[in-house]
Design an enzyme around this catalytic site. Structure first.
Site, PDB file in Angstrom:
ATOM      1  CG  ASP A 174     -36.387 -24.788  75.219  1.00  0.00           C
ATOM      2  OD1 ASP A 174     -37.185 -25.508  74.595  1.00  0.00           O
ATOM      3  OD2 ASP A 174     -35.818 -23.793  74.725  1.00  0.00           O
TER       4      ASP A 174
HETATM    5  N1  URA Z   1     -38.637 -20.105  73.327  1.00  0.00           N
HETATM    6  C1  URA Z   1     -37.531 -20.829  73.581  1.00  0.00           C
HETATM    7  O1  URA Z   1     -36.550 -20.734  72.864  1.00  0.00           O
HETATM    8  N2  URA Z   1     -37.543 -21.659  74.628  1.00  0.00           N
HETATM    9  C2  URA Z   1     -38.599 -21.812  75.458  1.00  0.00           C
HETATM   10  O2  URA Z   1     -38.529 -22.589  76.410  1.00  0.00           O
HETATM   11  C3  URA Z   1     -39.732 -21.045  75.185  1.00  0.00           C
HETATM   12  C4  URA Z   1     -39.740 -20.198  74.105  1.00  0.00           C
END
Ligand code: URA
Length: 239
Positions: free
Chosen positions: A102
């Protein structure tokens, strides 16, 4: 395996569309045979010729980035935000991230131009182990840990068994640090899992991708993978 026209485009022969035209015109051979149908999958072991001239195989590159916050995990962003590929603007080859983190997640992210390895590493069948450390709101407890481990329903999907561990609990600040190891990569999976058990994520870092860590890399720094590390990744998907 990758589509012939994609391999041709990556080798700098022509755009994907123009490569399709070359194929239709009967100017492309794979392992000595003219190929005119579209969509043939080829691997790095196949020999490809255009007008009887073998195409140069694209050098495969593998990088490990310690992704900072505020960077998008894609090759380009319509909103013009910084992307993980921008760290590699000096590299001629087109590289892309293996899966996604993310915008606000930090930590281990692989980037490569090896489409075949990317497809395998991100395929659920191989279930590459990914370890995250999350700072969550609230004082996490054993019940939540056990739910995370057993699997829970998020978006109508039951998560596979995971490993979870309490690292620290800070009653004064009302926060906890939790380690979660999963074998899947659903969208926002870790955040959704922790929210489902009642502990929303404030910060998330991916500490490990398989055996790879960000050891020795500051946030925003990257390094090339060593040959033995690439081989070890390939071994992981044979297992
Ligand atoms: N899970 C998440 O919620 N975000 C990420 O960036 C990776 C795994």
């Amino acid at each position: 395996m990758e589509r012939l026209q994609k391999v041709m485009a990556h080798a700098g022969i022509a755009s994907r569309r123009a490569s399709e035209k070359l194929i239709k015109e009967g100017r492309v051979k794979v392992n000595g045979e003219v190929v005119t149908e579209m969509g043939l999958n080829v691997s790095s072991d196949d020999t490809i010729e255009v007008d009887s001239v073998p195409i140069a195989k694209e050098q495969k590159l593998y990088f490990l980035l310690n992704k900072p916050r505020g960077v998008i995990s894609s090759a380009d962003d319509p909103k013009g935000r910084k992307t993980v590929v921008d760290f590699f603007s000096h590299i001629d080859q087109r590289i892309y991230p293996v899966g996604r983190l993310d915008y606000d997640t930090t930590g281990v992210l692989l980037l490569t131009n090896d489409g075949e390895l990317t497809n395998q590493l991100t395929h659920p069948k191989y279930g590459i182990e990914k370890t995250y450390v999350a700072k969550v709101t609230g004082l996490i407890n054993k019940t939540a840990i056990s739910k995370l481990e057993k699997g829970l329903n998020i978006d109508g999907y039951k998560t596979r068994p995971a490993k979870a561990r309490i690292i620290d609990i800070d009653p004064k600040k009302n926060i906890s640090m939790v380690e979660l190891t999963i074998h899947e990569g659903k969208n926002h999976q870790v955040k959704k899992m922790l929210k489902t058990v009642g502990f929303p994520v404030e910060k998330l870092n991916r500490d490990k991708y398989g055996f790879l860590t960000t050891e020795g890399l500051q946030s925003g720094e990257w390094r090339q993978l060593k040959t033995f590390e690439v081989n070890k990744l390939k071994e992981l998907i044979k297992e």
